[in-house]
Design a protein around this motif. Structure first.
Motif, PDB file in Angstrom:
ATOM      1  N   CYS A   6     -26.877  -9.231 -10.794  1.00  0.00           N
ATOM      2  CA  CYS A   6     -28.074  -9.273  -9.952  1.00  0.00           C
ATOM      3  C   CYS A   6     -27.873  -8.488  -8.653  1.00  0.00           C
ATOM      4  CB  CYS A   6     -28.432 -10.719  -9.617  1.00  0.00           C
ATOM      5  SG  CYS A   6     -28.699 -11.757 -11.065  1.00  0.00           S
ATOM      6  N   VAL A   7     -28.855  -7.663  -8.319  1.00  0.00           N
ATOM      7  CA  VAL A   7     -28.836  -6.871  -7.088  1.00  0.00           C
ATOM      8  C   VAL A   7     -30.202  -6.987  -6.429  1.00  0.00           C
ATOM      9  CG1 VAL A   7     -28.540  -4.591  -6.054  1.00  0.00           C
ATOM     10  CG2 VAL A   7     -27.228  -5.210  -8.100  1.00  0.00           C
ATOM     11  N   ILE A   8     -30.239  -7.319  -5.141  1.00  0.00           N
ATOM     12  CA  ILE A   8     -31.496  -7.262  -4.407  1.00  0.00           C
ATOM     13  C   ILE A   8     -31.354  -6.208  -3.315  1.00  0.00           C
ATOM     14  CG2 ILE A   8     -32.005  -9.678  -4.891  1.00  0.00           C
ATOM     15  CD1 ILE A   8     -31.372 -10.297  -1.966  1.00  0.00           C
ATOM     16  N   ALA A   9     -32.455  -5.538  -3.003  1.00  0.00           N
ATOM     17  CA  ALA A   9     -32.359  -4.424  -2.062  1.00  0.00           C
ATOM     18  C   ALA A   9     -33.662  -4.234  -1.312  1.00  0.00           C
ATOM     19  CB  ALA A   9     -32.006  -3.142  -2.810  1.00  0.00           C
ATOM     20  N   TYR A  10     -33.532  -3.835  -0.058  1.00  0.00           N
ATOM     21  CA  TYR A  10     -34.669  -3.430   0.763  1.00  0.00           C
ATOM     22  C   TYR A  10     -34.325  -2.101   1.429  1.00  0.00           C
ATOM     23  CZ  TYR A  10     -38.067  -3.134   4.528  1.00  0.00           C
ATOM     24  OH  TYR A  10     -39.041  -2.686   5.387  1.00  0.00           O
ATOM     25  N   VAL A  38     -33.854  -6.443  -7.978  1.00  0.00           N
ATOM     26  CA  VAL A  38     -34.977  -7.034  -7.251  1.00  0.00           C
ATOM     27  C   VAL A  38     -35.262  -6.197  -6.009  1.00  0.00           C
ATOM     28  CG1 VAL A  38     -35.870  -9.089  -6.101  1.00  0.00           C
ATOM     29  CG2 VAL A  38     -34.359  -9.322  -8.081  1.00  0.00           C
ATOM     30  N   ASN A  39     -36.467  -5.683  -5.920  1.00  0.00           N
ATOM     31  CA  ASN A  39     -36.893  -4.857  -4.803  1.00  0.00           C
ATOM     32  C   ASN A  39     -37.690  -5.706  -3.819  1.00  0.00           C
ATOM     33  OD1 ASN A  39     -37.845  -2.620  -3.193  1.00  0.00           O
ATOM     34  ND2 ASN A  39     -39.778  -2.775  -4.328  1.00  0.00           N
ATOM     35  N   ALA A  40     -37.241  -5.735  -2.559  1.00  0.00           N
ATOM     36  CA  ALA A  40     -37.896  -6.540  -1.523  1.00  0.00           C
ATOM     37  C   ALA A  40     -39.016  -5.751  -0.849  1.00  0.00           C
ATOM     38  CB  ALA A  40     -36.869  -7.017  -0.507  1.00  0.00           C
ATOM     39  N   MET A  41     -39.918  -5.202  -1.663  1.00  0.00           N
ATOM     40  CA  MET A  41     -41.088  -4.455  -1.174  1.00  0.00           C
ATOM     41  C   MET A  41     -40.670  -3.301  -0.262  1.00  0.00           C
ATOM     42  SD  MET A  41     -42.824  -6.465  -2.935  1.00  0.00           S
ATOM     43  CE  MET A  41     -44.439  -5.735  -2.748  1.00  0.00           C
ATOM     44  N   SER A  42     -39.708  -2.525  -0.708  1.00  0.00           N
ATOM     45  CA  SER A  42     -39.184  -1.401   0.067  1.00  0.00           C
ATOM     46  C   SER A  42     -40.260  -0.356   0.327  1.00  0.00           C
ATOM     47  CB  SER A  42     -38.011  -0.755  -0.675  1.00  0.00           C
ATOM     48  OG  SER A  42     -36.966  -1.679  -0.886  1.00  0.00           O
ATOM     49  N   THR A  43     -40.089   0.359   1.431  1.00  0.00           N
ATOM     50  CA  THR A  43     -41.032   1.421   1.792  1.00  0.00           C
ATOM     51  C   THR A  43     -40.463   2.809   1.496  1.00  0.00           C
ATOM     52  OG1 THR A  43     -40.205   1.403   4.078  1.00  0.00           O
ATOM     53  CG2 THR A  43     -42.107   0.007   3.577  1.00  0.00           C
ATOM     54  N   ARG A  91     -23.764 -11.999  -8.268  1.00  0.00           N
ATOM     55  CA  ARG A  91     -24.607 -11.509  -7.162  1.00  0.00           C
ATOM     56  C   ARG A  91     -23.887 -10.422  -6.379  1.00  0.00           C
ATOM     57  NH1 ARG A  91     -24.409 -15.487  -3.522  1.00  0.00           N
ATOM     58  NH2 ARG A  91     -26.026 -14.510  -2.284  1.00  0.00           N
ATOM     59  N   ILE A  92     -24.591  -9.315  -6.150  1.00  0.00           N
ATOM     60  CA  ILE A  92     -24.016  -8.188  -5.414  1.00  0.00           C
ATOM     61  C   ILE A  92     -25.038  -7.642  -4.425  1.00  0.00           C
ATOM     62  CG2 ILE A  92     -23.378  -5.748  -5.673  1.00  0.00           C
ATOM     63  CD1 ILE A  92     -21.095  -7.465  -6.239  1.00  0.00           C
ATOM     64  N   ASP A  93     -24.606  -7.381  -3.194  1.00  0.00           N
ATOM     65  CA  ASP A  93     -25.460  -6.690  -2.237  1.00  0.00           C
ATOM     66  C   ASP A  93     -25.548  -5.219  -2.607  1.00  0.00           C
ATOM     67  OD1 ASP A  93     -25.846  -9.001  -0.838  1.00  0.00           O
ATOM     68  OD2 ASP A  93     -24.318  -8.579   0.676  1.00  0.00           O
ATOM     69  N   ALA A  94     -26.651  -4.596  -2.248  1.00  0.00           N
ATOM     70  CA  ALA A  94     -26.847  -3.188  -2.602  1.00  0.00           C
ATOM     71  C   ALA A  94     -25.862  -2.279  -1.873  1.00  0.00           C
ATOM     72  CB  ALA A  94     -28.284  -2.767  -2.288  1.00  0.00           C
ATOM     73  N   HIS A  95     -25.451  -2.668  -0.670  1.00  0.00           N
ATOM     74  CA  HIS A  95     -24.583  -1.823   0.159  1.00  0.00           C
ATOM     75  C   HIS A  95     -23.123  -2.118  -0.155  1.00  0.00           C
ATOM     76  CE1 HIS A  95     -25.712   1.132   3.062  1.00  0.00           C
ATOM     77  NE2 HIS A  95     -24.785   0.769   3.929  1.00  0.00           N
ATOM     78  N   THR A  96     -22.759  -1.983  -1.433  1.00  0.00           N
ATOM     79  CA  THR A  96     -21.459  -2.439  -1.911  1.00  0.00           C
ATOM     80  C   THR A  96     -20.836  -1.420  -2.853  1.00  0.00           C
ATOM     81  OG1 THR A  96     -22.209  -4.735  -1.781  1.00  0.00           O
ATOM     82  CG2 THR A  96     -20.312  -4.309  -3.183  1.00  0.00           C
ATOM     83  N   MET A  97     -19.497  -1.414  -2.910  1.00  0.00           N
ATOM     84  CA  MET A  97     -18.772  -0.641  -3.908  1.00  0.00           C
ATOM     85  C   MET A  97     -17.883  -1.596  -4.702  1.00  0.00           C
ATOM     86  SD  MET A  97     -17.695   2.827  -1.861  1.00  0.00           S
ATOM     87  CE  MET A  97     -16.914   1.930  -0.515  1.00  0.00           C
ATOM     88  N   ILE A  98     -17.838  -1.403  -6.029  1.00  0.00           N
ATOM     89  CA  ILE A  98     -17.035  -2.288  -6.878  1.00  0.00           C
ATOM     90  C   ILE A  98     -16.173  -1.454  -7.823  1.00  0.00           C
ATOM     91  CG2 ILE A  98     -18.564  -4.289  -6.789  1.00  0.00           C
ATOM     92  CD1 ILE A  98     -19.810  -3.341  -9.407  1.00  0.00           C
ATOM     93  N   PRO A  99     -14.947  -1.893  -8.101  1.00  0.00           N
ATOM     94  CA  PRO A  99     -14.082  -1.190  -9.059  1.00  0.00           C
ATOM     95  C   PRO A  99     -14.569  -1.432 -10.487  1.00  0.00           C
ATOM     96  CG  PRO A  99     -12.993  -3.154  -8.259  1.00  0.00           C
ATOM     97  CD  PRO A  99     -14.255  -3.023  -7.461  1.00  0.00           C
TER      98      PRO A  99
END
Length: 337
Positions: A6-10, A38-43, A91-99
């Motif tokens: 799961c990823v949520i992002a704005y 999941v998009n938090a109504m990004s502009t 759960r992962i934040d969008a501003h993340t890097m994962i191996p």
């Protein structure tokens, strides 16, 4: 086990390309991963990039793009959890890097008998410049951030909270979803309820993910103030979900206010002692932070950066505590309407 990633992002169009590459590179079978975006109504172009990733699929069980109309992070996680069909919710934040082994190591830990897992979360910078490296040292230091195990823990243990956690779905079915009244502290409150429901939270240092720090000093100050502010507010609904270290900056601000008042009454000794003690610790921690680092003149700013972060966090907590009774009443009033 089916994993719901799961990823949520704005407004994260700049971060998503890198994150999507990391998701594609996972060594866990893609057929056993569903990706919930999941998009938090990004502009910006966040939703378009999510839809493009969904269309490409890359062999995943399914890729779903959903909207978070409330724009609140806790609400976004609830949208993702409700839509998830996996045995494990990650759960992962969008501003993340994962191996490449991030998913598989979480699954291994869950299969060993754990219900909630998480690991280390070192800070990184998007662009390696002398100034941003200085900010990174401040954020990575125990003096500038916190003593939370996920920052520098090196042995497996049970903790109060983890970052970028993986959860058996049954955990949310028993403990409930995220409290959508909360801002920065939704994780603290959720993990508190998870522990109260009888589950242990496992910290495994073999699991690792990387979090990008704020790109500017002002951004870091705004973040610290917001973190502190929400801690102050959340005391009104869940005082038990915090540890003592969350209130150290508040204690420092209180000490400055108290000794400042005493100084105005004619006794400056306590204020002078407090300032001298803080300066000594501040300088010592600054020296420790730059040990074995290539020298940049910007490092001379570290003591001032540390001070500003502590004040921002402490003042934020104080303001939050002052506003807390009114905020709690508003929540109760909204529930009754």
């Amino acid at each position: 086990m089916l994993v719901s990633f799961c990823v949520i992002a704005y407004n994260e169009e700049k971060a998503l390309d890198s994150l999507f590459k990391d998701i594609i590179a996972q060594d866990y079978p893609h057929g056993d991963i569903e990706v919930i975006l999941v998009n938090a109504m990004s502009t910006d172009q966040t939703r378009r990039k999510m839809e493009h990733f969904s269309e490409e699929n890359h062999g995943f069980r399914r890729v779903v793009v959903l909207d978070n109309a409330k724009k609140i992070q806790a609400a976004g996680w609830n949208v993702a959890i409700t839509a998830s069909k996996g045995d494990i919710i990650l759960r992962i934040d969008a501003h993340t890097m994962i191996p490449h082994d991030f998913v598989s190591k979480n699954v291994q830990c869950i299969l060993s008998g754990e219900n909630v897992t998480g690991g280390r979360r070192p800070n990184v910078v998007e662009e390696e410049t002398p100034w941003k490296h200085t900010l990174l040292l401040a954020e990575s230091s125990m003096f500038g951030s916190s003593i939370a195990p996920y920052r520098k823990g090196n042995h497996k243990t049970y903790v109060k909270s983890v970052f970028h956690g993986a959860y058996r779905k049954e955990v949310f079915e028993k403990a409930g979803l995220f409290n959508e009244n909360l801002g920065r502290t939704e994780d603290n409150e959720m993990h508190y309820r998870i522990r109260k429901a009888g589950y242990k939270i496992c910290f495994n240092p073999d699991i690792i993910s990387y979090q990008n720090i704020r790109n500017s000093w002002c951004g870091m100050l705004k973040q610290k103030y917001g973190n502190g502010h929400w801690i102050g507010l959340t005391l009104g609904v869940c005082p038990g979900c915090f540890s003592i270290h969350h209130f150290v900056p508040l204690a420092f601000v209180f000490a400055l206010i108290l000794t400042g008042i005493i100084a105005l009454l004619g006794n400056t000794g306590m204020l002078v002692c407090l300032c001298i003690l803080y300066v000594i610790v501040d300088l010592l921690m600054s020296v420790l932070a730059v040990q074995r680092q290539k020298w940049y003149n910007y490092y001379l700013m570290l003591p001032l950066i540390f001070l500003s972060l502590h004040l921002a966090y402490g003042v934020g907590t104080l303001i939050g505590i002052i506003e807390m009774p009114f905020w709690v009443r508003k929540i109760k009033r909204d529930k009754n309407e």
